[in-house]
Write an enzyme that holds these catalytic residues in place. Structure first.
Site, mmCIF file in Angstrom:
data_model
loop_
_atom_site.group_PDB
_atom_site.id
_atom_site.type_symbol
_atom_site.label_atom_id
_atom_site.label_comp_id
_atom_site.label_asym_id
_atom_site.label_seq_id
_atom_site.Cartn_x
_atom_site.Cartn_y
_atom_site.Cartn_z
ATOM 1 N N HIS A 213 0.241 -13.746 0.765
ATOM 2 C CA HIS A 213 -1.049 -13.287 0.251
ATOM 3 C C HIS A 213 -1.543 -13.981 -1.016
ATOM 4 O O HIS A 213 -2.395 -13.437 -1.732
ATOM 5 C CB HIS A 213 -1.032 -11.761 0.049
ATOM 6 C CG HIS A 213 -2.185 -11.107 0.740
ATOM 7 N ND1 HIS A 213 -2.663 -9.860 0.422
ATOM 8 C CD2 HIS A 213 -2.974 -11.556 1.733
ATOM 9 C CE1 HIS A 213 -3.672 -9.564 1.197
ATOM 10 N NE2 HIS A 213 -3.873 -10.573 2.007
ATOM 11 N N CYS B 68 -3.890 -5.925 -3.215
ATOM 12 C CA CYS B 68 -2.694 -6.674 -2.843
ATOM 13 C C CYS B 68 -2.562 -8.083 -3.403
ATOM 14 O O CYS B 68 -1.598 -8.399 -4.091
ATOM 15 C CB CYS B 68 -2.574 -6.697 -1.332
ATOM 16 S SG CYS B 68 -4.163 -6.886 -0.489
ATOM 17 N N ASP C 105 2.762 -2.770 -4.157
ATOM 18 C CA ASP C 105 1.739 -3.672 -4.723
ATOM 19 C C ASP C 105 0.516 -2.948 -5.275
ATOM 20 O O ASP C 105 -0.170 -3.468 -6.158
ATOM 21 C CB ASP C 105 1.321 -4.724 -3.686
ATOM 22 C CG ASP C 105 0.661 -4.132 -2.442
ATOM 23 O OD1 ASP C 105 0.755 -2.904 -2.222
ATOM 24 O OD2 ASP C 105 0.050 -4.901 -1.672
ATOM 25 N N ASN C 106 0.222 -1.771 -4.743
ATOM 26 C CA ASN C 106 -0.901 -0.977 -5.262
ATOM 27 C C ASN C 106 -0.777 0.426 -4.703
ATOM 28 O O ASN C 106 0.116 0.702 -3.889
ATOM 29 C CB ASN C 106 -2.264 -1.606 -4.911
ATOM 30 C CG ASN C 106 -2.411 -2.034 -3.474
ATOM 31 O OD1 ASN C 106 -2.524 -3.213 -3.162
ATOM 32 N ND2 ASN C 106 -2.398 -1.075 -2.562
ATOM 33 N N ASP D 82 0.811 -1.230 0.000
ATOM 34 C CA ASP D 82 0.000 0.000 0.000
ATOM 35 C C ASP D 82 0.839 1.273 0.000
ATOM 36 O O ASP D 82 0.341 2.336 0.378
ATOM 37 C CB ASP D 82 -0.941 0.055 1.221
ATOM 38 C CG ASP D 82 -2.101 -0.930 1.108
ATOM 39 O OD1 ASP D 82 -2.167 -1.676 0.110
ATOM 40 O OD2 ASP D 82 -2.940 -0.957 2.033
#
Lengths: 545, 545
Positions: A145, A82, A292-293, A43
């Site tokens: 994840h 994610c 990741d984002n 994040d």
């Protein structure tokens, strides 16, 4: 790569000189089977690094890494959430191709909470498995994840070592309705978050990043003594809500706890790069830093980062959701900036290295294979080999210059970028119901007709933006303009070809079950930490956005 | 400072070595009467430099200047509009104190269009006049904007030389209702915009920045041969709408014409700094780069820049209107970043130099006087001497750490920053009427209750933001929180003291008259370019925002 002490000493001396001059004097060449380190943040937003404009300028090490390496301002993740993003990194494929999506709702981003039944499909071939062909030893440190049930775990998919957790560090839980998330050392759990691995929700204190740092340094050291190349996937999660930092970093940033976490990660990155130099292997180790984002701006100012000038954040297919901070570093191979030089003409071989290449997290898959000399697997890949850009050998490679970036939400293609233009075929921030309950994916931002609270279709007449003059996606190009028509004529066939040839995988993230949670992970018996879960009662997971 | 050729050669060699190592090994000391260059951009935003996060990364020279110098992420202008801001720079005083404001409307920013009768008051003492006490020769290159009637021009206020224009380069005009703006060489006009000094409104081509560059290089060279120190105020205007660039730069940026203009300015900055090195006077020349106000985002994506993560832009007292890009450069004195160093510990004397000091355009007045060894004039000044920060001699100077930043619109105090906190006593973007006609000071941004379209008073309960965790002013701190109460208790007396002791000057920007326009500037006869204006018919100027 075994290094005698003298060899190390001489080498590190050479390297220091090189760094001091800050430039490459010979044509860079590819080393054979270099070590590979991918640092994937959680994040973290594009605007969280000093070099990308964070006003609090709290990342001296990352800024230096960028000054010595190559900066990618046009680097994208494969999904604004994610799990799918991480699955794409390790498979080189869009979520719609590797199965990391749901069909339970339209344009919904699914991930792997504890009740998720699914995970990474056994049909997928992950990067560490391919690297093994050339003898790479692979370790993941941090967040996985890609599914927490036994068959989905990292050591089942090519990693040799793991220290970290399968899910987000949400909690604490009381062990009855929901177990705390386990932390694994390789194939067995060694404790749980909020139990053996403390995160103080009130103060934000946790030493987890330090553990993840030490695991990385230890692995690098071990491998530097061996004759085998290594792949380190370093995935700390302290910048994901609940945000945490070690005691030494708490209160240090001028922007609160999130900034403290960034400072600790920056410090860790500096230590890892420094360690490579100390061990004399930095010229043989390719390092890439990204996230990741986009920043989770819906979490508010204390628990989220910055997407700089971009629109909205995590969960959305606006630039704030998918444009990522990205830095490549490989002394002696990637031409670094001549940051130490004057304003007089740079010495030969020295140049600023900002690459405007449209690039993707999935490219790290193809690029890693290329660096290792491993042939790509026989399947559709969405990533491209960036080595021509990184090594500056083929700056005008057409497959690279013409490549599109696809923005998906679940299995719905929402937008496409080609060159400086981005066409939105669907727009959505989140539902009006959710928005009115206080969940805002675009706080402080509102672009009428763009940041819509209904899923708005534009397929007949996509909203087109020029991301160069309008990085914030505020000014749709007039559909009546020549520019619009020209751009649409270029983008439409790219989209058509992509969709026509697309063979979606079976969706892996549709089913939930409380029985699937981490009640009794492998190794729980030894610790006396096995919990009894409920009977299996699967349901179709709901994904609100 | 006369330099023999050999001296120059040896000196520039020394300097190159210094720059290569990128750090200062001895304690920096103040040179006596250093040359001073203030580079003031026009409508350039905080987010327009690569080092401040511009995604198009088109400022390699400015980024390098920052790497070798000191970056100020918390640097503010004195007013969100050009004329008052420039008057404040040269007087070291807020517009309310130097008269550059209007009382014709509440909270309106006034400036000096051609119909303006007023200009800089003869009661004000400008920086070049004070520097003359120590023998400085001063030149302004570019935009003046402190009044265009004869008594207001630069040579009447201490400058020895001028090449540039008194007003904005709006036009072209047809010479009947409005004359084209003259370009002066010293005290006489040498032509007019759109006539002798072409700006092609269609293509955006103009070679004016090149002229301004050559004027700067020529002046620096002349002065390097003399024994007197110089002050160069370099104020190009190509980034103000209508934006322009030279043919060589047009089309080069990925963000259109505005980016082309930025690239040309960046190139010019590089040439100026390089020229200082070539002449061997860079260790004796203090250079500061900044801008007059935030990016004019109301002008749309083709004609304006970026305010990065900040709210709104020019004309407003949100961060986007007043936070400015700022870089100080003075090799051998200001400790530069150890950008060429490795990740190993930096050599002694080397450190990253980002200063988080709350600082202001008005500080450049006091700082310049301090550098030159001139006593400040006997009057209230709003600027502070930044040399303790620049030379790193007194990092904990309390007058510097506790200093407030005042945000004015006209003579209305709108907001105050103290430490990381900003309290808005009044908020306003622009009027609903203007907004609905398509003029948007905050495109794509909307913070309910903050970006208001009425002048909203909050004096009883100011809106307070923490600019560290919330640089975008999106999350007012709850008035019920302890934090709010604590902050208000600190800020309220600062505001009270400021307002209680404030003695406003007579407003200079109230009256307009078509007869006041540049019909017949000095020198027009020689060129046959005198125009006949209308009879004097003064009226109270209207300021819509």
């Amino acid at each position: 790569m075994t290094r005698a002490a003298m060899d190390t000493f001489i080498k590190s001396f050479t390297i220091i000189s090189f760094l001091t001059y800050g430039c490459v004097s010979a044509t860079p060449v590819k080393a054979s089977t270099p070590n590979i380190i991918i640092m994937l943040m959680d994040d973290m937003g594009w605007g969280d690094l000093g070099v990308f404009g964070q006003p609090s300028k709290e990342t001296p090490n990352l800024d230096k890494m960028a000054a010595q390496g190559m900066l990618f301002p046009n680097f994208y993740t494969a999904n604004p959430l994610c799990s799918p993003s991480r699955a794409s990194l390790l498979t080189g494929r869009l979520p719609v191709r590797n199965g990391f999506y749901t069909t339970n709702g339209k344009a919904r981003n699914a991930y792997t909470p504890q009740e998720m039944v699914g995970g990474i499909s056994s049909d997928e071939i992950l990067l560490p498995r391919l690297l093994k062909k050339k003898g790479y030893v692979s370790k993941i440190v941090g967040k996985w994840h890609l599914g927490h049930r036994p068959k989905f775990l990292p050591l089942e998919h090519g990693f040799d070592q793991w220290f970290g957790a399968p899910n987000c560090h949400f909690g604490p839980y009381n062990s009855s309705k929901r177990p705390n998330v386990p932390v694994y050392n390789n194939s067995e759990m060694v404790g749980r978050y909020y139990e053996e691995f403390q995160i103080n929700r009130k103060t934000g204190e946790s030493n987890l990043t330090q553990l993840y740092l030490q695991e990385a340094l230890g692995f690098i050291h071990q491998q530097s003594l061996s004759s085998k190349p290594f792949f380190l996937y370093w995935a700390p999660d302290s910048t994901h809500s609940p945000v945490y930092a070690s005691q030494r970093f708490l209160g240090r940033s001028s922007r609160g706890r999130y900034g403290d976490a960034v400072m600790e990660i920056d410090d860790s990155v500096g230590q890892i790069l420094s360690w490579l130099s100390t061990l004399g292997i930095e010229q043989n180790t390719f390092v890439f830093f990204t996230s990741d984002n986009g920043a989770a701006v819906m979490s508010g100012p204390n628990e989220s980062g910055s997407n700089g000038p971009f629109l909205c954040g995590k969960e959305t297919t606006f630039e704030g959701g998918m444009r990522e901070p990205a830095v490549a570093w490989w002394p002696g191979h990637i031409p670094g900036a001549s940051a130490g030089g004057g304003f007089l003409s740079d010495p030969p071989g020295c140049k600023r290295t900002v690459s405007f290449q449209l690039s993707s997290l999935m490219d790290l898959f193809s690029t890693s294979l290329s660096l290792a000399g491993v042939s790509p697997p026989n399947r559709t890949l969405d990533g491209l080999d960036l080595t021509p850009v990184l090594l500056n050998s083929h700056p005008n490679n057409t497959s690279l210059t013409d490549r599109p970036i696809f923005y998906y939400r679940g299995n719905q293609l929402m937008a496409v970028r080609l060159g400086p233009y981005k066409a939105h075929y669907w727009t959505w921030s989140n539902s009006l119901e959710e928005f009115e309950s206080g969940i805002n994916f675009c706080p402080g931002q509102e672009v009428p007709g763009v940041t819509t609270h209904v899923q708005k279709e534009h397929t007949m007449q996509p909203l087109i933006f020029h991301l160069g003059r309008d990085p914030g996606e505020k000014y749709p190009i007039s559909v009546l303009s020549m520019e619009y028509q020209t751009v649409l004529r270029r983008i439409a066939p790219v989209v058509k070809q992509h969709l026509d040839s697309l063979v979606p995988a079976a969706p892996q993230l549709n089913m939930c079950d409380l029985a699937a949670m981490n009640w009794a992970p492998a190794g729980c018996e030894k610790l006396g930490k096995c919990l009894k879960g409920p009977e299996s009662l699967p349901w179709k997971c709901e994904w609100p956005h």
